[in-house]
Design a protein around this motif. Structure first.
Motif, short mmCIF file in Angstrom:
data_model
loop_
_atom_site.label_atom_id
_atom_site.label_comp_id
_atom_site.label_asym_id
_atom_site.label_seq_id
_atom_site.Cartn_x
_atom_site.Cartn_y
_atom_site.Cartn_z
N TYR A 47 57.13 40.75 51.59
CA TYR A 47 57.42 39.40 52.12
C TYR A 47 57.55 38.40 50.98
O TYR A 47 58.45 37.56 50.98
CB TYR A 47 56.30 38.92 53.05
CG TYR A 47 56.19 39.67 54.34
CD1 TYR A 47 57.32 40.00 55.08
CD2 TYR A 47 54.96 40.05 54.85
CE1 TYR A 47 57.22 40.69 56.26
CE2 TYR A 47 54.84 40.75 56.04
CZ TYR A 47 55.98 41.06 56.73
OH TYR A 47 55.87 41.74 57.90
N ASP A 101 53.73 26.12 54.73
CA ASP A 101 53.72 26.90 55.97
C ASP A 101 53.48 26.02 57.21
O ASP A 101 53.82 26.41 58.32
CB ASP A 101 52.59 27.94 55.94
CG ASP A 101 53.03 29.28 55.36
OD1 ASP A 101 54.18 29.67 55.61
OD2 ASP A 101 52.21 29.92 54.69
N ILE A 141 51.90 28.10 49.38
CA ILE A 141 51.46 28.93 50.50
C ILE A 141 50.48 29.99 49.98
O ILE A 141 50.56 30.42 48.83
CB ILE A 141 52.61 29.63 51.27
CG1 ILE A 141 53.33 30.67 50.41
CG2 ILE A 141 53.60 28.66 51.83
CD1 ILE A 141 54.18 31.64 51.23
N VAL A 142 49.56 30.37 50.86
CA VAL A 142 48.66 31.49 50.58
C VAL A 142 49.16 32.62 51.48
O VAL A 142 49.16 32.47 52.72
CB VAL A 142 47.20 31.12 50.94
CG1 VAL A 142 46.28 32.30 50.65
CG2 VAL A 142 46.75 29.88 50.19
N GLN A 143 49.64 33.69 50.88
CA GLN A 143 50.19 34.78 51.69
C GLN A 143 49.07 35.41 52.53
O GLN A 143 48.01 35.76 52.01
CB GLN A 143 50.85 35.83 50.78
CG GLN A 143 51.59 36.93 51.51
CD GLN A 143 52.79 36.43 52.32
OE1 GLN A 143 53.41 35.42 51.99
NE2 GLN A 143 53.11 37.12 53.40
N LEU A 144 49.31 35.56 53.81
CA LEU A 144 48.32 36.13 54.74
C LEU A 144 48.77 37.52 55.18
O LEU A 144 49.97 37.79 55.18
CB LEU A 144 48.17 35.22 55.97
CG LEU A 144 47.78 33.77 55.66
CD1 LEU A 144 47.77 32.95 56.95
CD2 LEU A 144 46.43 33.69 54.97
N THR A 188 62.26 32.54 59.43
CA THR A 188 60.99 31.95 58.99
C THR A 188 61.03 31.69 57.48
O THR A 188 60.54 30.65 57.01
CB THR A 188 59.81 32.89 59.35
OG1 THR A 188 59.90 33.19 60.74
CG2 THR A 188 58.48 32.25 59.07
N PHE A 244 50.41 25.37 58.19
CA PHE A 244 49.23 25.98 58.83
C PHE A 244 47.96 25.15 58.69
O PHE A 244 46.95 25.45 59.32
CB PHE A 244 48.93 27.35 58.19
CG PHE A 244 49.93 28.44 58.46
CD1 PHE A 244 50.89 28.30 59.46
CD2 PHE A 244 49.91 29.63 57.73
CE1 PHE A 244 51.81 29.31 59.70
CE2 PHE A 244 50.83 30.65 57.97
CZ PHE A 244 51.78 30.48 58.96
N LYS A 270 60.74 35.95 49.78
CA LYS A 270 60.64 34.50 49.60
C LYS A 270 61.13 34.12 48.20
O LYS A 270 61.84 33.14 48.04
CB LYS A 270 59.18 34.05 49.83
CG LYS A 270 58.76 34.19 51.29
CD LYS A 270 57.27 33.99 51.52
CE LYS A 270 56.94 34.33 52.98
NZ LYS A 270 55.52 34.26 53.30
N1 GUN Z 1 52.12 36.60 56.35
C1 GUN Z 1 53.04 36.98 57.28
N2 GUN Z 1 53.82 35.91 57.62
C2 GUN Z 1 53.38 34.86 56.88
C3 GUN Z 1 53.79 33.50 56.77
O1 GUN Z 1 54.72 33.00 57.45
N3 GUN Z 1 53.09 32.74 55.88
C4 GUN Z 1 52.05 33.23 55.14
N4 GUN Z 1 51.41 32.39 54.31
N5 GUN Z 1 51.64 34.48 55.22
C5 GUN Z 1 52.31 35.30 56.08
#
Ligand code: GUN
Length: 295
Positions: free
Chosen positions: A49, A120, A95-98, A274, A122, A53
């Motif tokens: 992912y 994000d 962003i912190v990847q989750l 996204t 969030f 990005k």
């Molecule tokens: N992990 C899977 N999708 C996302 C996302 O949209 N943002 C972040 N930060 N982590 C993810």
């Protein structure tokens, strides 16, 4: 046997259109936006992912900075990295990847982000502002899904939307964007554990599903002509002799495809859009930080 009838919502096409618009705006207005990503651990999926990005940022002219931390990184180290990026004036979006490794408190870490750099969308302050006022940013996932539905050109103003997810927190921003924004008639949430689950899915005109269960939603759970947005992204190992790995959504595409009017595929649906919205949010944050009025 009925054939595949549904029309496919092409997320890649839509994402490319958004990337093109972002690139044009960056060049035309000579903007210099930047995005920083914190990646903790060595999850293959997260690395894929993040790479997507990074590639998208490169394509659009957004500076990309990757901060990789080991899987046993201490919470303190992640928070220090975030604090450094929060302070850095050259960084517009973070962003912190989750997901984060289990020993880390995801909520605490997301809360430590400067909400004005929350690419994000969030951060709890942005979610609160989304309900009560003007957030710095709208979650890219939600805006992306709305754009996918809009791409069908279907009128959904009198339709009932159902969000299928494990947690109600996922559904909350949709409720605000759809119902308070007067875009739909109703927007409800259901958990896959609900005892009336299939009755609810059978009544919905639009289903947005994000539960992390491959091919869970079947044709016998939906009504005809429904619009389905599949947020699921399940990595499947060892299928068949030819294919070693694949990505499946939460929707049984083959069976639902005989009944639904529109379906977003996996891959090629929600994912690319996204990413595109993440980049659009980064540009939006840059403009807010530089007090540039959006045209
Ligand atoms: N992990 C899977 N999708 C996302 C996302 O949209 N943002 C972040 N930060 N982590 C993810």
């Amino acid at each position: 046997m009925p054939k595949f009838n549904s029309q496919i919502i092409n997320g890649r096409f839509l994402a490319d259109k958004i990337f093109h618009e972002i690139r044009q705006e960056i060049v035309k207005k000579k903007l210099t936006p930047s995005l920083a990503v914190i990646l903790v651990g060595d999850s293959k999926a997260s690395k894929v992912y993040v790479k997507l990005k990074q590639k998208a940022c490169l394509k659009c002219g957004i500076e990309f900075y990757l901060y990789e931390l080991p899987k046993d990184a201490l919470e303190k180290q992640v928070l220090e990295c975030l604090d450094f990026l929060n302070q850095d004036k050259e960084i517009n979006g973070i962003i912190v990847q989750l997901p984060l490794p289990k020993h880390l408190d995801e909520d605490k870490i997301i809360k430590a982000l400067d909400p004005r750099k929350d690419a994000d969308g969030f951060h709890p302050e942005n979610i609160k502002l989304l309900k009560n006022g003007r957030p710095y940013i709208i979650p890219g996932l939600c805006e992306g899904i709305i754009k996918l539905i809009r791409a069908t050109r279907e009128d959904i103003s009198d339709k009932n939307v159902l969000i299928v997810s494990n947690s109600q927190i996922f559904a909350e921003p949709f409720n605000h964007l759809f119902v308070k924004g007067r875009r739909v008639k109703t927007c409800e949430w259901v958990s896959p554990q609900d005892k009336n689950f299939s009755e609810k899915t059978k009544e919905a005109d639009v289903i947005i599903i994000a539960i992390g269960k491959p091919k869970f939603l079947k044709a016998n759970m939906i009504k005809k002509e429904v619009i389905i947005i599949d947020v699921g992204c399940n990595f499947i190992k060892n299928i068949g002799s030819r294919l070693k790995r694949a990505v499946w959504g939460d929707v049984d595409f083959t069976s639902c495809g005989k009944k639904a009017k529109w379906i977003s595929p996996v891959p090629g649906g929600v994912g690319p859009v996204t990413v595109a919205m993440l980049l659009a949010n980064t540009v939006k944050l840059y403009k807010q930080q530089h007090k540039i009025i959006s045209s």
